[in-house]
Design a protein around this motif. Sequence first.
Motif, PDB file in Angstrom:
ATOM      1  N   PHE A 260       0.850  -1.067  -0.102  1.00  0.00           N
ATOM      2  CA  PHE A 260      -0.099   0.051   0.151  1.00  0.00           C
ATOM      3  C   PHE A 260       0.896   1.109  -0.097  1.00  0.00           C
TER       4      PHE A 260
ATOM      5  N   PRO B 261      -4.327   4.976   1.955  1.00  0.00           N
ATOM      6  CA  PRO B 261      -4.868   3.400   2.262  1.00  0.00           C
ATOM      7  C   PRO B 261      -5.692   3.538   3.494  1.00  0.00           C
ATOM      8  N   HIS B 262      -6.902   2.805   3.403  1.00  0.00           N
ATOM      9  CA  HIS B 262      -7.854   2.550   4.353  1.00  0.00           C
ATOM     10  C   HIS B 262      -7.499   1.396   5.066  1.00  0.00           C
TER      11      HIS B 262
ATOM     12  N   LEU C 255      -9.108  -1.741   4.193  1.00  0.00           N
ATOM     13  CA  LEU C 255      -8.669  -2.309   2.926  1.00  0.00           C
ATOM     14  C   LEU C 255      -7.386  -3.252   3.446  1.00  0.00           C
ATOM     15  N   ILE C 256      -6.629  -2.786   4.230  1.00  0.00           N
ATOM     16  CA  ILE C 256      -5.461  -3.560   4.697  1.00  0.00           C
ATOM     17  C   ILE C 256      -5.809  -4.754   5.274  1.00  0.00           C
TER      18      ILE C 256
ATOM     19  N   TYR D 235      -6.884  -7.712   3.164  1.00  0.00           N
ATOM     20  CA  TYR D 235      -5.830  -8.120   2.748  1.00  0.00           C
ATOM     21  C   TYR D 235      -5.218  -9.172   3.470  1.00  0.00           C
TER      22      TYR D 235
ATOM     23  N   LEU E 218       4.843  -0.511   2.932  1.00  0.00           N
ATOM     24  CA  LEU E 218       4.385   0.872   2.755  1.00  0.00           C
ATOM     25  C   LEU E 218       5.406   1.391   1.733  1.00  0.00           C
TER      26      LEU E 218
ATOM     27  N   GLY F 129      -2.019  -6.237  -3.704  1.00  0.00           N
ATOM     28  CA  GLY F 129      -2.434  -4.833  -3.429  1.00  0.00           C
ATOM     29  C   GLY F 129      -3.130  -4.294  -4.325  1.00  0.00           C
ATOM     30  N   GLN F 130      -3.792  -3.099  -3.951  1.00  0.00           N
ATOM     31  CA  GLN F 130      -4.820  -2.420  -4.877  1.00  0.00           C
ATOM     32  C   GLN F 130      -4.084  -1.628  -5.997  1.00  0.00           C
TER      33      GLN F 130
ATOM     34  N   VAL G  29      -0.568   1.529  -6.432  1.00  0.00           N
ATOM     35  CA  VAL G  29       0.250   1.516  -5.115  1.00  0.00           C
ATOM     36  C   VAL G  29       1.637   1.156  -5.546  1.00  0.00           C
TER      37      VAL G  29
ATOM     38  N   LYS H  41      -4.789   6.978  -9.650  1.00  0.00           N
ATOM     39  CA  LYS H  41      -4.675   5.488  -9.716  1.00  0.00           C
ATOM     40  C   LYS H  41      -3.837   4.804 -10.737  1.00  0.00           C
TER      41      LYS H  41
ATOM     42  N   GLU I 173      -4.444  -8.738  -6.909  1.00  0.00           N
ATOM     43  CA  GLU I 173      -5.522  -8.490  -6.039  1.00  0.00           C
ATOM     44  C   GLU I 173      -6.724  -9.362  -5.948  1.00  0.00           C
TER      45      GLU I 173
END
Length: 339
Positions: free
Chosen positions: A129, A135-136, A139-140, A143, A158, A212-213, A216, A242, A273
Amino acid sequence: MSKRKLSRQQQWRVDKVQAERAQRAEKRDVQDAEKLSAGEYGAEQPGRVVAHFGRTLEVRNSDNEPVRCHLRANLDGLVTGDRVIWRAGQEGSGVVVAREERDSVLKRPDARGLLKPVAANIDQLLIVFAVEPAPHANLIDRYLVAAEATGIAPVLVLNKTDLLPEDGGELGKLLERYSALGYPVVRTTTATDSGLNELRSQLEGRTSVFVGQSGVGKSSLIDLLLPDETLRIGALSEDSRKGTHTTTTARLYTMSREEVADGDLIDSPGIREFGLIHLNEQEVTDGFIEFHAFIGHCRFRDCRHRAEPGCALLEAVEAGKIHPARFASYRRILDSLDG
């Protein structure tokens, strides 16, 4: 939606195609057996699947060189990362004759919702992320739950730390929360020459998968870790902030440079993902590692940890043994499964 019933003619065609495939596979198996008995293939040796192309594999031999091999007919289901036994043939080709036992396997649901293996023998899932897009925590957590369900060790990475405030801000506090739970936290950036040192150390001697989304920086990290490989990177839109990835094939990459000794990466958009659609409520609960000490201690055996009296999880939240934000995230994940 109910499954569409095939007509008699359609079913006949399906059965005919499957029968023809079985006949071809049996014929190839007989031919391979004849060649093996005739000594046309060399001695058995270990290898590892680098990439999969239908019934053809690229296998890495003991000298770290790629060899194009085909499969024995009874060896369906091999995936990138599998350790195999193969025998060398003519003109640099070979045949895979056996698959070794897997240490781990990463699965994803297919279009029919059935779990299918997509990569094997993975040591760690690196959940990437970034400072941007922000990041939220939920969401973490999603995962992490998905990673825990695989039985493969998750690592939080990170990225873009050059954009992080000096005091770390709220994101820094969030990282400390995960670190306190025992999750490894790696900080990295592609903006400086030394920005990948911590990540390289984490990759050393392990087989890793990045997840990861979008946006990132997974592809950017892999591109720098594998400078001799050609990986296409989607641009980060100035409007949406994005990114997009365009890697199309699951492949195992070897990092043998001085910075990373004997580290491997398995990269594929199909596993970058992955979600929770295949998990049930108990598996989600088990995915929160700080819950483990309290699971099974509720007053009621069928406790759903909502508002039931004597709920061990709720009592742990009140006692400060489970962070309320993590518990709220857990409830949101369960609610999303119900929806």
